[in-house]
Design an enzyme around this catalytic site. Structure first.
Site, short mmCIF file in Angstrom:
data_model
loop_
_atom_site.label_atom_id
_atom_site.label_comp_id
_atom_site.label_asym_id
_atom_site.label_seq_id
_atom_site.Cartn_x
_atom_site.Cartn_y
_atom_site.Cartn_z
N MET A 185 -124.25 -77.66 -39.59
CA MET A 185 -124.34 -77.79 -41.01
C MET A 185 -123.19 -77.00 -41.59
O MET A 185 -122.95 -75.94 -41.12
CB MET A 185 -125.68 -77.23 -41.32
CG MET A 185 -126.50 -77.37 -42.48
SD MET A 185 -126.09 -77.05 -44.10
CE MET A 185 -125.59 -75.45 -44.32
N PRO A 186 -122.41 -77.43 -42.42
CA PRO A 186 -122.62 -78.50 -43.39
C PRO A 186 -122.35 -79.90 -42.82
O PRO A 186 -121.78 -80.05 -41.76
CB PRO A 186 -121.60 -78.17 -44.48
CG PRO A 186 -120.50 -77.48 -43.76
CD PRO A 186 -121.15 -76.71 -42.65
N LEU A 187 -122.77 -80.89 -43.59
CA LEU A 187 -122.50 -82.28 -43.28
C LEU A 187 -121.31 -82.73 -44.11
O LEU A 187 -121.33 -82.63 -45.34
CB LEU A 187 -123.73 -83.14 -43.61
CG LEU A 187 -123.54 -84.65 -43.58
CD1 LEU A 187 -123.13 -85.14 -42.20
CD2 LEU A 187 -124.82 -85.35 -44.03
N ARG A 227 -122.43 -81.76 -47.92
CA ARG A 227 -123.79 -81.30 -48.17
C ARG A 227 -123.95 -79.99 -47.42
O ARG A 227 -123.65 -79.91 -46.23
CB ARG A 227 -124.81 -82.33 -47.70
CG ARG A 227 -124.87 -83.50 -48.67
CD ARG A 227 -125.63 -84.67 -48.12
NE ARG A 227 -125.76 -85.75 -49.08
CZ ARG A 227 -124.77 -86.46 -49.58
NH1 ARG A 227 -123.55 -86.18 -49.27
NH2 ARG A 227 -124.99 -87.45 -50.42
#
Length: 130
Positions: free
Chosen positions: A1-3, A73
Protein backbone atom coordinates in the site's frame (compact mmCIF):
# COMPACT_ATOMS: atom_id res chain seq x y z
CA UNK A 1 0.00 0.00 0.00
CA UNK A 2 -0.40 2.61 -1.47
CA UNK A 3 -2.22 1.55 -4.62
CA UNK A 4 -0.98 3.41 -7.70
CA UNK A 5 -3.21 3.43 -10.77
CA UNK A 6 -1.57 4.76 -13.94
CA UNK A 7 -3.67 6.03 -16.84
CA UNK A 8 -1.75 6.37 -20.11
CA UNK A 9 -2.48 7.08 -23.75
CA UNK A 10 -2.39 3.84 -25.77
CA UNK A 11 0.79 3.63 -27.83
CA UNK A 12 2.49 6.64 -26.25
CA UNK A 13 4.91 4.54 -24.19
CA UNK A 14 6.72 1.31 -25.01
CA UNK A 15 6.39 -1.68 -22.69
CA UNK A 16 9.93 -1.16 -21.28
CA UNK A 17 9.17 2.54 -20.71
CA UNK A 18 5.98 1.65 -18.81
CA UNK A 19 7.96 -0.76 -16.64
CA UNK A 20 10.46 2.03 -15.94
CA UNK A 21 7.63 4.43 -14.98
CA UNK A 22 6.26 1.83 -12.55
CA UNK A 23 9.73 1.23 -11.10
CA UNK A 24 10.34 4.95 -10.64
CA UNK A 25 7.01 5.35 -8.85
CA UNK A 26 7.74 2.35 -6.64
CA UNK A 27 11.17 3.76 -5.76
CA UNK A 28 9.46 7.05 -4.90
CA UNK A 29 7.01 5.32 -2.53
CA UNK A 30 9.93 3.63 -0.77
CA UNK A 31 11.85 6.90 -0.50
CA UNK A 32 9.09 9.37 0.34
CA UNK A 33 6.36 7.28 1.98
CA UNK A 34 8.88 4.95 3.67
CA UNK A 35 6.88 2.00 2.37
CA UNK A 36 8.40 -1.36 3.23
CA UNK A 37 10.25 -3.27 0.51
CA UNK A 38 7.82 -5.44 -1.47
CA UNK A 39 4.87 -3.15 -0.73
CA UNK A 40 4.01 -2.71 -4.40
CA UNK A 41 0.49 -2.39 -5.82
CA UNK A 42 0.25 -0.85 -9.29
CA UNK A 43 -2.14 -1.03 -12.21
CA UNK A 44 -1.90 0.44 -15.71
CA UNK A 45 -4.81 1.33 -17.97
CA UNK A 46 -4.44 2.50 -21.56
CA UNK A 47 -6.82 4.87 -23.30
CA UNK A 48 -7.49 6.23 -26.75
CA UNK A 49 -6.20 9.84 -26.65
CA UNK A 50 -9.80 11.10 -26.82
CA UNK A 51 -10.66 9.17 -23.66
CA UNK A 52 -7.84 10.34 -21.41
CA UNK A 53 -8.82 13.95 -21.04
CA UNK A 54 -6.49 16.12 -18.95
CA UNK A 55 -7.37 19.77 -19.50
CA UNK A 56 -5.15 22.50 -18.06
CA UNK A 57 -7.76 23.84 -15.57
CA UNK A 58 -7.05 27.33 -16.90
CA UNK A 59 -3.32 27.20 -16.13
CA UNK A 60 -2.38 27.91 -19.75
CA UNK A 61 -0.44 24.86 -20.92
CA UNK A 62 -0.91 21.90 -23.25
CA UNK A 63 -0.32 18.21 -22.65
CA UNK A 64 1.26 15.71 -24.99
CA UNK A 65 0.31 12.11 -25.78
CA UNK A 66 2.90 11.14 -23.12
CA UNK A 67 0.64 12.42 -20.37
CA UNK A 68 0.33 10.40 -17.17
CA UNK A 69 -2.67 10.57 -14.88
CA UNK A 70 -1.71 8.87 -11.63
CA UNK A 71 -4.37 8.03 -9.05
CA UNK A 72 -3.07 7.07 -5.62
CA UNK A 73 -5.10 5.45 -2.86
CA UNK A 74 -3.31 5.63 0.44
CA UNK A 75 -3.61 5.77 4.19
CA UNK A 76 -3.48 9.36 5.53
CA UNK A 77 -0.18 11.12 4.91
CA UNK A 78 1.19 14.50 5.99
CA UNK A 79 0.86 17.29 3.43
CA UNK A 80 4.64 17.70 3.22
CA UNK A 81 5.01 14.02 2.29
CA UNK A 82 2.46 14.37 -0.51
CA UNK A 83 4.17 17.47 -1.91
CA UNK A 84 7.53 15.71 -1.76
CA UNK A 85 6.08 12.72 -3.61
CA UNK A 86 4.82 14.96 -6.44
CA UNK A 87 8.20 16.66 -6.88
CA UNK A 88 10.32 13.55 -6.43
CA UNK A 89 8.38 11.40 -8.89
CA UNK A 90 8.42 14.20 -11.47
CA UNK A 91 12.17 14.67 -11.02
CA UNK A 92 12.72 10.94 -11.59
CA UNK A 93 10.60 11.04 -14.77
CA UNK A 94 12.53 14.06 -16.03
CA UNK A 95 15.91 12.48 -15.24
CA UNK A 96 14.92 9.30 -17.12
CA UNK A 97 12.87 10.59 -20.05
CA UNK A 98 12.55 13.86 -21.97
CA UNK A 99 9.43 14.43 -19.88
CA UNK A 100 7.36 17.62 -19.89
CA UNK A 101 6.27 18.47 -16.33
CA UNK A 102 2.85 19.50 -17.67
CA UNK A 103 2.23 15.87 -18.65
CA UNK A 104 1.97 14.61 -15.07
CA UNK A 105 -1.21 14.83 -13.03
CA UNK A 106 -1.45 13.11 -9.64
CA UNK A 107 -4.37 12.82 -7.27
CA UNK A 108 -4.33 11.15 -3.86
CA UNK A 109 -7.34 9.71 -2.11
CA UNK A 110 -6.90 8.86 1.55
CA UNK A 111 -8.70 6.04 3.25
CA UNK A 112 -8.53 4.27 6.60
CA UNK A 113 -7.34 0.95 7.91
CA UNK A 114 -10.73 -0.73 7.47
CA UNK A 115 -10.64 0.12 3.76
CA UNK A 116 -7.86 -2.37 2.95
CA UNK A 117 -8.12 -6.14 2.68
CA UNK A 118 -4.99 -7.71 1.20
CA UNK A 119 -6.25 -11.30 1.35
CA UNK A 120 -8.36 -13.83 3.24
CA UNK A 121 -11.34 -11.49 3.63
CA UNK A 122 -9.64 -9.67 6.51
CA UNK A 123 -8.51 -6.11 7.12
CA UNK A 124 -4.85 -6.74 7.96
CA UNK A 125 -4.24 -3.23 9.29
CA UNK A 126 -6.99 -3.84 11.85
CA UNK A 127 -6.10 -7.46 12.68
CA UNK A 128 -2.53 -6.41 13.39
CA UNK A 129 -1.02 -8.55 10.63
CA UNK A 130 0.30 -5.34 9.07
Amino acid sequence: MPLLQFNLVQGSWTKPQVKTILDLAYDTTLEVFHAPEGDRYQTVSFFDPDYLVMADTGLGFNRSPHRIMLNIRTRPRPEAEKLTFYKTFLAKLQATFDFDPHDLMIDMVENGDADWSFANGQAQFITGEL
